[in-house]
Design an enzyme around this catalytic site. Structure first.
Site, PDB file in Angstrom:
ATOM      1  N   GLY A 236       0.677  -1.204   0.237  1.00  0.00           N
ATOM      2  CA  GLY A 236       0.237   0.096  -0.103  1.00  0.00           C
ATOM      3  C   GLY A 236       0.717   1.277   0.015  1.00  0.00           C
ATOM      4  O   GLY A 236       0.301   2.389  -0.007  1.00  0.00           O
ATOM      5  N   GLU A 279       4.974  -5.641   2.191  1.00  0.00           N
ATOM      6  CA  GLU A 279       4.768  -6.164   0.765  1.00  0.00           C
ATOM      7  C   GLU A 279       4.455  -5.250   0.034  1.00  0.00           C
ATOM      8  O   GLU A 279       3.145  -5.101  -0.865  1.00  0.00           O
ATOM      9  CB  GLU A 279       3.524  -7.196   1.136  1.00  0.00           C
ATOM     10  CG  GLU A 279       3.512  -8.458   0.058  1.00  0.00           C
ATOM     11  CD  GLU A 279       2.467  -9.035   0.511  1.00  0.00           C
ATOM     12  OE1 GLU A 279       3.155 -10.379   0.806  1.00  0.00           O
ATOM     13  OE2 GLU A 279       1.215  -9.269   0.407  1.00  0.00           O
ATOM     14  N   GLY A 281       3.966  -3.106  -3.640  1.00  0.00           N
ATOM     15  CA  GLY A 281       4.097  -3.401  -5.171  1.00  0.00           C
ATOM     16  C   GLY A 281       4.395  -2.232  -5.908  1.00  0.00           C
ATOM     17  O   GLY A 281       5.597  -1.734  -6.249  1.00  0.00           O
ATOM     18  N   ARG A 282       3.756  -1.145  -5.788  1.00  0.00           N
ATOM     19  CA  ARG A 282       3.620   0.267  -6.546  1.00  0.00           C
ATOM     20  C   ARG A 282       4.864   0.800  -6.079  1.00  0.00           C
ATOM     21  O   ARG A 282       5.569   1.548  -7.215  1.00  0.00           O
ATOM     22  CB  ARG A 282       2.478   1.177  -6.133  1.00  0.00           C
ATOM     23  CG  ARG A 282       2.360   2.461  -6.445  1.00  0.00           C
ATOM     24  CD  ARG A 282       1.402   3.224  -5.922  1.00  0.00           C
ATOM     25  NE  ARG A 282       0.373   2.557  -5.577  1.00  0.00           N
ATOM     26  CZ  ARG A 282      -0.575   2.486  -6.504  1.00  0.00           C
ATOM     27  NH1 ARG A 282      -0.946   2.873  -7.653  1.00  0.00           N
ATOM     28  NH2 ARG A 282      -2.073   1.819  -6.014  1.00  0.00           N
ATOM     29  N   ARG A 318      -5.074   2.882 -15.502  1.00  0.00           N
ATOM     30  CA  ARG A 318      -5.509   3.369 -14.204  1.00  0.00           C
ATOM     31  C   ARG A 318      -6.350   4.428 -14.230  1.00  0.00           C
ATOM     32  O   ARG A 318      -7.391   4.548 -13.574  1.00  0.00           O
ATOM     33  CB  ARG A 318      -4.079   3.696 -13.598  1.00  0.00           C
ATOM     34  CG  ARG A 318      -3.233   2.284 -13.363  1.00  0.00           C
ATOM     35  CD  ARG A 318      -2.248   2.590 -12.450  1.00  0.00           C
ATOM     36  NE  ARG A 318      -2.542   2.949 -11.076  1.00  0.00           N
ATOM     37  CZ  ARG A 318      -2.609   4.054 -10.499  1.00  0.00           C
ATOM     38  NH1 ARG A 318      -2.044   4.989 -11.075  1.00  0.00           N
ATOM     39  NH2 ARG A 318      -3.167   4.212  -9.305  1.00  0.00           N
ATOM     40  N   TYR A 322      -9.688   3.961 -12.192  1.00  0.00           N
ATOM     41  CA  TYR A 322     -10.005   4.524 -11.060  1.00  0.00           C
ATOM     42  C   TYR A 322      -9.934   6.156 -10.970  1.00  0.00           C
ATOM     43  O   TYR A 322      -9.579   6.666  -9.878  1.00  0.00           O
ATOM     44  CB  TYR A 322      -8.673   4.120 -10.232  1.00  0.00           C
ATOM     45  CG  TYR A 322      -8.191   2.607 -10.280  1.00  0.00           C
ATOM     46  CD1 TYR A 322      -9.109   1.721  -9.634  1.00  0.00           C
ATOM     47  CD2 TYR A 322      -6.935   2.512 -10.962  1.00  0.00           C
ATOM     48  CE1 TYR A 322      -8.552   0.271  -9.677  1.00  0.00           C
ATOM     49  CE2 TYR A 322      -6.670   0.837 -10.849  1.00  0.00           C
ATOM     50  CZ  TYR A 322      -7.354   0.214 -10.137  1.00  0.00           C
ATOM     51  OH  TYR A 322      -6.855  -1.320 -10.256  1.00  0.00           O
ATOM     52  N   CYS A 351     -12.343   2.982 -28.785  1.00  0.00           N
ATOM     53  CA  CYS A 351     -13.674   3.366 -29.059  1.00  0.00           C
ATOM     54  C   CYS A 351     -14.566   3.650 -28.075  1.00  0.00           C
ATOM     55  O   CYS A 351     -15.588   2.758 -27.833  1.00  0.00           O
ATOM     56  CB  CYS A 351     -14.219   2.266 -30.380  1.00  0.00           C
ATOM     57  SG  CYS A 351     -13.470   2.932 -31.719  1.00  0.00           S
ATOM     58  N   TYR A 380       1.326  -1.484 -12.192  1.00  0.00           N
ATOM     59  CA  TYR A 380      -0.052  -1.707 -12.710  1.00  0.00           C
ATOM     60  C   TYR A 380      -0.373  -1.063 -14.106  1.00  0.00           C
ATOM     61  O   TYR A 380      -1.422  -0.435 -14.343  1.00  0.00           O
ATOM     62  CB  TYR A 380      -1.333  -1.197 -11.744  1.00  0.00           C
ATOM     63  CG  TYR A 380      -0.921  -1.775 -10.287  1.00  0.00           C
ATOM     64  CD1 TYR A 380      -1.101  -2.962 -10.067  1.00  0.00           C
ATOM     65  CD2 TYR A 380      -0.407  -0.992  -9.124  1.00  0.00           C
ATOM     66  CE1 TYR A 380      -0.918  -3.762  -8.865  1.00  0.00           C
ATOM     67  CE2 TYR A 380      -0.142  -1.618  -7.962  1.00  0.00           C
ATOM     68  CZ  TYR A 380      -0.399  -2.892  -7.707  1.00  0.00           C
ATOM     69  OH  TYR A 380      -0.208  -3.503  -6.576  1.00  0.00           O
TER      70      TYR A 380
HETATM   71  N1  LLP Z   1      -0.069  -7.643  -0.990  1.00  0.00           N
HETATM   72  C1  LLP Z   1      -1.413  -7.900  -1.518  1.00  0.00           C
HETATM   73  C2  LLP Z   1      -2.074  -9.015  -0.762  1.00  0.00           C
HETATM   74  C3  LLP Z   1      -1.870  -7.121  -2.575  1.00  0.00           C
HETATM   75  O1  LLP Z   1      -3.313  -7.660  -2.915  1.00  0.00           O
HETATM   76  C4  LLP Z   1      -1.537  -6.040  -3.059  1.00  0.00           C
HETATM   77  C5  LLP Z   1      -2.225  -5.007  -3.945  1.00  0.00           C
HETATM   78  C6  LLP Z   1      -0.168  -5.572  -2.672  1.00  0.00           C
HETATM   79  C7  LLP Z   1       0.423  -6.295  -1.519  1.00  0.00           C
HETATM   80  C8  LLP Z   1       0.538  -4.349  -3.229  1.00  0.00           C
HETATM   81  O2  LLP Z   1      -0.209  -3.059  -2.953  1.00  0.00           O
HETATM   82  P1  LLP Z   1       0.547  -2.068  -3.367  1.00  0.00           P
HETATM   83  O3  LLP Z   1       1.956  -1.832  -2.555  1.00  0.00           O
HETATM   84  O4  LLP Z   1       0.756  -2.128  -4.699  1.00  0.00           O
HETATM   85  O5  LLP Z   1      -0.489  -0.936  -3.092  1.00  0.00           O
HETATM   86  N2  LLP Z   1      -4.477  -1.779  -9.523  1.00  0.00           N
HETATM   87  C9  LLP Z   1      -4.529  -0.741  -8.538  1.00  0.00           C
HETATM   88  C10 LLP Z   1      -3.849  -1.307  -7.270  1.00  0.00           C
HETATM   89  C11 LLP Z   1      -4.390  -2.675  -6.716  1.00  0.00           C
HETATM   90  C12 LLP Z   1      -3.640  -3.398  -5.716  1.00  0.00           C
HETATM   91  C13 LLP Z   1      -3.964  -4.824  -5.126  1.00  0.00           C
HETATM   92  N3  LLP Z   1      -3.362  -5.379  -4.327  1.00  0.00           N
HETATM   93  C14 LLP Z   1      -3.876   0.264  -8.969  1.00  0.00           C
HETATM   94  O6  LLP Z   1      -3.330   0.665  -9.987  1.00  0.00           O
HETATM   95  O7  LLP Z   1      -3.992   1.308  -8.149  1.00  0.00           O
END
Ligand code: LLP
Length: 422
Positions: A236, A279, A281-282, A318, A322, A351, A380
Site C-alpha cells: 500500500g 509487501e 508493489g507500487r 488506471r 480509478y 472506441c 499496474y
Molecule cells: N499484497 C497484497 C495481498 C495485495 O493484494 C497487493 C495489491 C499488494 C500487496 C501491493 O499493494 P501496493 O503496494 O502496490 O499498493 N491496480 C491498483 C492497485 C491494486 C492493488 C491490489 N493489491 C492500482 O493501479 O492502483
C-alpha cells in the site's frame, strides 16, 4: 529536438544518455521505458527503512512481472509474492528460489493450490474454506492465514482490501474456527498476513493496522503463536503521482522508525524470532517507468481541445478505471516559450468515451509530431494492459546503469494474438 515539458525526467536524468525521441525511433510506441537506476534506488530505500532482525521487503509482483525487472529486484535483496501460476512462473524465470517466494492466494482452485504445495511454497489462504482445502491437500503442512483487520484504506474504493465490505481475509473473531481446521488437518500456523489497501501517503493508518495485527497475534492461543515464522503487514506504500505539483514523498524513515518500535515491543513481549514482512508493489516499480506515446491527431470539439494518442486504456488503464492521476510530459520541437498554454485532454485510440488518459490539464499546446510521456507508469501499467480493440501489447525497454537501452519485451504481433485460435 528539445523537450517542451520535461523538468521532472531531466531532474532525475531519467533517460540517461538517450532521449525519448531516439527511443521512439528505435522501438516505436506505445513504449514502456524503465530506469534501472530508479528501480534500484526504490528497492534500497525500502530495504533500509527498518533495522529489526527479520525485516523483509516482499515485492508484490502484481504491479509488474517483467523478469528483467524482477532479476534486479532479486539482486537488491527483496523476496517476492505470487498469487497465480503465471506470477510464480515469472518469479522462477527471474531466478527466485522457493524459499524466497510467498504464495499469497485468493480463491484459488485445488489445482493451483496443489501446484503451490508441490513447489514447497509457503501459502497464505484467505478464507476458512480455503484453509480446509489446504488441509485436505497437504495434511501436516505449514500454512499462513490472511486476516481482515477491519480497517481498510486506499486511493479508490476498488483497491480497499480490508473491512467488512471486502472479500478479503478471515475475521479475527473466527480464530477458534481456524484452530479447529488446523487441528483437523494437523496443520501448523506458520504465518499471519494482511493487506489493508493500496496507496497511503501518511504512515499512521498502516502503523495502526500493523499494531492491530501484532496485538491480534498476541491474543491467539499459545499453540497457534508458537510456530509463527512470518507476520506480513501487506503493501500500500504510496508514491507522489503529482510530480509537477511537487507532492511530498511518503516518509519512509518515519514509517520505518514506527514499525521498528512496534517490532521491538512485540519481540520483547513474545520472544518472536521470525520475519516481519512488508509487501509493497507500487512503491518498488511505479516511478521506474515512463510510458511513451505518439500524438496522432489534435482537435477542438467546441471549447474542448483533445489530443489523440496511441495511449488508450488498453495500454494504461488506471486513469479510466480509478480516475487516477498521472503527470504527463511533452517532447517536441522548439521550447515551451514558443507555445501557447492551453487546457487540453489527452485521449487514446479506443472506441469508448471513457478512454481518457489525462483530463483538462493546462500544458503548452501539443501538436501532431510530439511524443508524450506518462510518468509513474511502472506499477499496474503493463501488468493491467489488454488486447482490447485487438491491439497488440506494448514493448518494454530498460535503460541500464551502463550501456544502451535494451528491449526487455518485444511488441506483440498479430500472429502472437492469433496463436491461441483453433
Ligand atoms: N499484497 C497484497 C495481498 C495485495 O493484494 C497487493 C495489491 C499488494 C500487496 C501491493 O499493494 P501496493 O503496494 O502496490 O499498493 N491496480 C491498483 C492497485 C491494486 C492493488 C491490489 N493489491 C492500482 O493501479 O492502483
Amino acid at each position: 529536438m528539445s523537450s517542451i515539458r520535461s523538468t521532472y525526467t531531466d531532474s532525475v536524468q531519467f533517460f540517461g544518455p538517450t532521449t525519448p525521441q531516439a527511443l521512439v525511433e528505435e522501438f516505436g510506441t506505445p513504449l514502456y521505458v524503465y530506469s534501472e537506476k530508479i528501480l534500484r534506488q526504490r528497492c534500497r530505500e525500502l530495504v533500509s527503512m527498518c533495522s529489526t532482525q527479520g525485516f523483509t521487503v516482499n515485492y508484490s509482483v502484481k504491479a509488474n512481472t517483467n523478469p528483467a525487472l524482477l532479476s534486479i529486484i532479486r539482486e537488491e535483496g527483496l523476496t517476492v509474492d505470487a498469487m497465480s501460476p503465471g506470477e510464480l512462473h515469472m518469479d522462477l524465470l527471474a531466478g527466485f528460489t522457493e524459499e524466497n517466494i510467498f504464495y499469497i492466494s485468493n480463491n484459488i482452485s485445488p489445482a493451483e493450490m496443489k501446484n503451490a504445495i508441490a513447489r514447497k511454497l509457503l501459502v497464505s489462504v484467505d478464507s476458512l474454506s480455503q484453509l480446509d482445502l489446504y488441509g485436505r491437500l497437504n495434511p501436516g503442512g505449514r500454512v499462513m492465514v490472511r486476516f481482515n483487520p477491519g480497517i481498510g484504506a486506499g486511493h479508490s474504493k476498488k483497491v480497499v482490501t480490508a473491512g467488512k465490505e471486502t472479500k478479503f481475509g478471515v475475521c479475527p473473531e473466527d480464530i477458534a474456527e481456524v484452530q479447529k481446521l488446523l487441528d483437523t488437518h494437523n496443520l501448523t500456523l506458520a504465518g499471519a498476513t494482511q493487506h489493508i489497501g493500496s496507496l497511503f501517503m501518511q504512515p499512521d493508518g498502516y502503523v495502526a493496522a500493523a499494531d492491530f495485527l501484532l496485538d491480534f497475534v498476541k491474543s491467539m492461543p499459545a499453540a497457534l503463536q508458537e510456530h509463527l515464522e512470518v507476520i506480513d503487514f501487506g503493501g500500500g506504500f504510496g508514491i507522489p503521482y503529482h510530480k509537477y505539483d511537487h507532492e511530498a514523498r511518503l516518509d519512509l524513515a518515519e514509517l520505518g522508525a514506527k514499525l521498528d518500535a512496534l517490532f521491538a515491543a512485540f519481540i520483547a513481549e513474545t520472544g518472536y524470532q521470525g520475519r516481519f514482512l512488508v509487501e509493497p508493489g507500487r512503491y518498488v516499480v511505479a516511478e521506474s517507468a515512463v510510458l511513451l506515446g505518439s500524438v496522432e491527431a489534435v482537435k477542438n470539439n467546441g471549447p474542448r481541445r483533445y489530443v489523440g494518442t496511441d495511449l488508450g486504456f488498453n495500454v494504461l488503464v488506471r486513469p479510466a478505471m480509478y480516475d487516477s492521476f498521472h503527470d504527463v510530459e511533452i517532447y517536441g520541437k522548439g521550447t515551451a516559450a514558443d507555445r501557447q498554454e492551453l487546457v487540453q485532454t489527452l485521449v487514446g485510440n479506443i472506441c469508448e468515451s471513457g478512454d481518457i488518459m489525462a483530463k483538462e490539464r493546462t500544458w503548452p499546446e501539443i501538436t501532431e509530431d510530439d511524443i508524450v510521456g506518462v510518468l509513474d507508469a511502472g506499477a499496474y501499467g503493463f501488468s493491467m494492459s489488454s488486447n482490447y480493440n485487438t491491439r497488440p501489447l506494448s514493448a518494454e525497454v530498460l535503460i541500464p546503469l551502463e550501456g544502451s537501452p535494451r528491449l526487455i519485451r518485444r511488441r506483440q504481433t498479430l500472429d502472437d494474438m492469433t496463436a491461441t485460435l483453433i
